[in-house]
Design a protein around this motif. Structure first.
Motif, PDB file in Angstrom:
ATOM      1  N   GLU A 102       0.813  -1.220   0.000  1.00 43.97           N
ATOM      2  CA  GLU A 102       0.000   0.000   0.000  1.00 43.97           C
ATOM      3  C   GLU A 102       0.844   1.267   0.000  1.00 43.97           C
ATOM      4  OE1 GLU A 102      -3.251   0.274  -0.094  1.00 43.97           O
ATOM      5  OE2 GLU A 102      -3.955  -1.755   0.334  1.00 43.97           O
ATOM      6  N   GLU A 103       1.871   1.277   0.830  1.00 46.01           N
ATOM      7  CA  GLU A 103       2.584   2.548   1.040  1.00 46.01           C
ATOM      8  C   GLU A 103       3.923   2.657   0.329  1.00 46.01           C
ATOM      9  OE1 GLU A 103       1.651   0.809   3.898  1.00 46.01           O
ATOM     10  OE2 GLU A 103      -0.265   1.832   4.186  1.00 46.01           O
ATOM     11  N   SER A 104       4.437   1.536  -0.203  1.00 43.37           N
ATOM     12  CA  SER A 104       5.739   1.645  -0.846  1.00 43.37           C
ATOM     13  C   SER A 104       5.731   0.817  -2.122  1.00 43.37           C
ATOM     14  CB  SER A 104       6.828   1.104   0.078  1.00 43.37           C
ATOM     15  OG  SER A 104       6.758  -0.311   0.102  1.00 43.37           O
ATOM     16  N   ASP A 105       6.708   1.055  -2.990  1.00 35.33           N
ATOM     17  CA  ASP A 105       6.768   0.301  -4.237  1.00 35.33           C
ATOM     18  C   ASP A 105       7.470  -1.048  -4.064  1.00 35.33           C
ATOM     19  OD1 ASP A 105       5.285   2.134  -5.529  1.00 35.33           O
ATOM     20  OD2 ASP A 105       6.908   3.006  -6.718  1.00 35.33           O
TER      21      ASP A 105
ATOM     22  N   VAL B 289      -0.306  -3.538 -10.249  1.00 35.21           N
ATOM     23  CA  VAL B 289       0.520  -2.738 -11.163  1.00 35.21           C
ATOM     24  C   VAL B 289       0.975  -3.592 -12.349  1.00 35.21           C
ATOM     25  CG1 VAL B 289       1.403  -1.240  -9.326  1.00 35.21           C
ATOM     26  CG2 VAL B 289       2.665  -3.315  -9.935  1.00 35.21           C
ATOM     27  N   ILE B 290       1.396  -2.911 -13.385  1.00 37.15           N
ATOM     28  CA  ILE B 290       2.060  -3.572 -14.508  1.00 37.15           C
ATOM     29  C   ILE B 290       3.557  -3.314 -14.349  1.00 37.15           C
ATOM     30  CG2 ILE B 290       2.354  -3.598 -17.025  1.00 37.15           C
ATOM     31  CD1 ILE B 290      -0.371  -4.731 -16.063  1.00 37.15           C
ATOM     32  N   ASP B 291       4.328  -4.392 -14.456  1.00 37.18           N
ATOM     33  CA  ASP B 291       5.785  -4.291 -14.364  1.00 37.18           C
ATOM     34  C   ASP B 291       6.321  -3.991 -15.760  1.00 37.18           C
ATOM     35  OD1 ASP B 291       8.476  -4.609 -14.104  1.00 37.18           O
ATOM     36  OD2 ASP B 291       8.355  -6.539 -13.034  1.00 37.18           O
TER      37      ASP B 291
ATOM     38  N   SER C 195       5.394   5.150 -11.797  1.00 41.23           N
ATOM     39  CA  SER C 195       6.344   5.390 -10.706  1.00 41.23           C
ATOM     40  C   SER C 195       7.459   6.291 -11.229  1.00 41.23           C
ATOM     41  CB  SER C 195       6.917   4.066 -10.199  1.00 41.23           C
ATOM     42  OG  SER C 195       7.665   3.420 -11.206  1.00 41.23           O
ATOM     43  N   ALA C 196       8.103   7.003 -10.297  1.00 44.46           N
ATOM     44  CA  ALA C 196       9.119   7.990 -10.699  1.00 44.46           C
ATOM     45  C   ALA C 196      10.241   7.326 -11.494  1.00 44.46           C
ATOM     46  CB  ALA C 196       9.665   8.681  -9.457  1.00 44.46           C
TER      47      ALA C 196
END
Ligand code: ATP
Ligand code: MG
Length: 544
Positions: A367-370, A382-384, A408-409
């Motif tokens: 939830e809070e981190s990638d 997510v899609i990798d 993501s950044a």
């Protein structure tokens, strides 16, 4: 060919430095093969071959050129499913222009938003739809926009038939389009708010074909029917563009949905492979006209919303096959699926929306981190991008902030905006859209699980579960319920339904209130808009 080899092969075809889309989507297929079977409401039908479509779309491409349409220009359609519609769409692509589909269920404000968001210079419509294009507050007059009508043209409009008759198909342009060039500009469904404009490049055709092959398992012997409307992603990608790219046939029903016509099309045309949205399957299941005996489909697939387990079983009992749930977005196409291809998808898991398709890699992040979540842990789907050669979405039209929210950044992940879990074998389980998650006294609740228990009662046709503000618990669960035809609401029934959730799911998850309603707010493509119900209830509660 292995799935990876097939992915590479399709990318070589659709993601390259330049190809003529007329050839790629039509001329390279056998001229006598049927591209579309157009079915009238009275069930008379007409086969349209690739050869006929080649000729008519060449004519339309010439006509667009004469109207000054250049490669990359946007041309919109507001038309029912017809031979003229597919001629128009293929003609647009042949001319190198960008197709902007407008759903026939749209009212003028929705049409205005999309015409503005695409700056379309030409709109092609038909007799049943043209009135919606009349200048209004929602749709300011635009002298630069040409309107073409399939049918009788009014003042200032052009008749499609005249344009086609006057055009010389031998003069059709041959325009080379690159894999990254825009093919379609489509808007998301607007289930969570204002629709976002998505540019779909030519490259996306590769993943459309992968889904037809590995997801739906459409074979040369199938009578395939994608019943979704081409005004939204599922119908356009897998009912029009995908079949043209793969050289397969689809059925286009020129009539609104009704269970009776659906049954007739399936039986009279001998459909073997059916794809549609959950709303269609739910309506068929609770229809007053039950399925006629003898329907025996080989493949059935669903997409666009989670599929209630009871509906899956109903498919197996009534239609001859389980309904396979498949997941995707306007931004991705289908990407996580309970596929039908026997080599890749030998096993499926009930309740799961499936595994990533060939050419795609999916994951669930915390939830809070990638960081990647543990198997079974609820997180963000997510899609990798490191393992997804078929990914094609690069951003929304004119919306850099919304685009930035998706990636993501470091460019590794594409955030779908959906919550779910993945098990140790790579099966994904949908929980909720991020916005629909209910947080009650610290518990995270996905509305869909509760809805499925409610729909499991044969008296319930559909339901939507939302979280409404509660002083004590933050949010509490409430349910909106549409009863099956012939059923009447009562306090007893409400209690029974609450108890059903308590005993079949969990005591704390039962809806504190059940609202019996005659219909649920939905997008034109039939998706339940929970945010509308949440908004209404929140307003009512704050007034009380
Ligand atoms: P908007 O983004 O405008 O709010 P939308 O997300 O409904 O609308 P689409 O791109 O048509 O627009 O739908 C994609 C979404 O539909 C997914 O992100 C997911 O929430 C939902 N969805 C699609 N297929 C499934 C499925 N099989 N199971 C669960 N959810 C699904
Ligand atoms: Mg979305």
């Amino acid at each position: 060919m292995t799935p990876d080899e097939r992915v590479a092969d399709l990318l070589a075809t659709f993601d390259n430095e330049g190809r003529d889309l007329g050839d790629l989507l039509c001329d390279r297929h056998p001229a006598d093969a049927v591209a579309f079977t157009v079915v009238q409401p009275d069930l008379t039908f007409r086969d349209l071959t690739y050869g006929e479509l080649a000729e008519s779309s060449r004519r339309f491409a010439v006509a667009l050129g004469e109207l000054g349409v250049q490669p990359g220009d946007r041309v919109a359609t507001l038309m029912g499913k017809s031979a003229d519609f597919v001629t128009t769409v293929l003609g647009i692509w042949r001319a190198g222009a960008v197709h902007v589909p407008l759903f026939t269920a749209f009212a003028p404000p929705a049409i205005g938003l999309r015409l503005k968001g695409s700056a379309a210079t030409v709109v092609v419509t038909d007799a049943s739809q043209r009135a919606k294009l009349a200048p209004s507050e929602d749709l300011p007059a635009d002298d630069a926009r040409r309107v073409i009508v399939a049918g009788e043209a009014g003042e200032g409009e052009l008749a499609l038939a005249d344009l086609l008759a006057a055009a010389d198909p031998s003069k059709a342009p041959v325009v080379e389009r690159k894999g990254s060039d825009e093919l379609v500009r489509l808007f998301t469904s607007g289930t969570t708010g204002t629709p976002k404009g998505v540019p779909i490049p030519v490259k996306a055709l590769a993943t459309f074909v992968i889904y037809l092959e590995y997801g739906l398992d459409v074979t040369a012997d199938d009578v395939y029917w994608n019943a979704a409307d081409p005004g939204w992603a599922y119908g356009l990608y897998y009912g029009i563009a995908g079949p043209l790219a793969a050289g397969r046939r689809n059925i286009l029903l020129q009539a609104g949905f009704s269970p009776e016509t659906t049954w007739k099309v399936i039986t009279e045309l001998g459909v073997t492979n059916l794809a549609a949205a959950p709303t269609v399957f739910r309506s068929l299941r609770s229809a007053e006209t039950p399925a006629p005996a003898g329907i025996d489909l080989r493949r059935i697939s669903s997409a666009g919303e989670p599929l209630n387990p009871d509906v899956v079983t109903w498919g197996a009992e009534t239609l001859g096959a389980e309904i396979h749930d498949t997941y995707g977005q306007t931004e991705l196409g289908m990407s996580i699926v309970n596929g039908w291809h026997p080599d890749v998808y030998a096993d499926i898991r009930h309740g799961s929306m499936g595994r990533a398709m060939p050419g795609w890699k999916a994951a669930v992040l915390k939830e809070e981190s990638d960081e990647i979540a543990e198997p079974g842990e609820l997180g963000r789907v997510v899609i990798d991008l490191a393992g997804s050669p078929l990914m094609w979405f690069t951003g929304y039209v004119d919306a850099p902030e919304k685009t930035a929210e998706r990636f993501s950044a470091d460019g590794r992940w594409y955030y779908t905006g959906d919550a779910g879990q993945m098990d140790a074998d790579g099966f994904l389980y949908f929980s909720a859209r991020d916005d629909d998650v209910i947080i009650m006294a610290g518990y995270r609740i996905g509305p869909f699980e509760v809805e499925s228990v409610l729909v499991g009662d044969p008296r319930v046709a559909e339901s939507a579960v939302v979280g409404v503000p509660d002083a004590l618990r933050g949010e509490v669960v409430e349910a909106f319920v549409v009863l099956a035809p012939g059923e009447t609401p009562s306090a007893e029934l409400a209690t029974e339904l609450k108890n059903r959730v308590k005993t079949k799911l969990a005591a704390h998850l039962y809806p504190r209130e059940i609202h019996f309603v005659s219909q649920l707010p939905k997008t034109p493509s039939g998706k339940i808009q929970r945010f509308q119900l949440r908004k209404e209830r929140t307003e009512e509660i704050s007034k009380a």
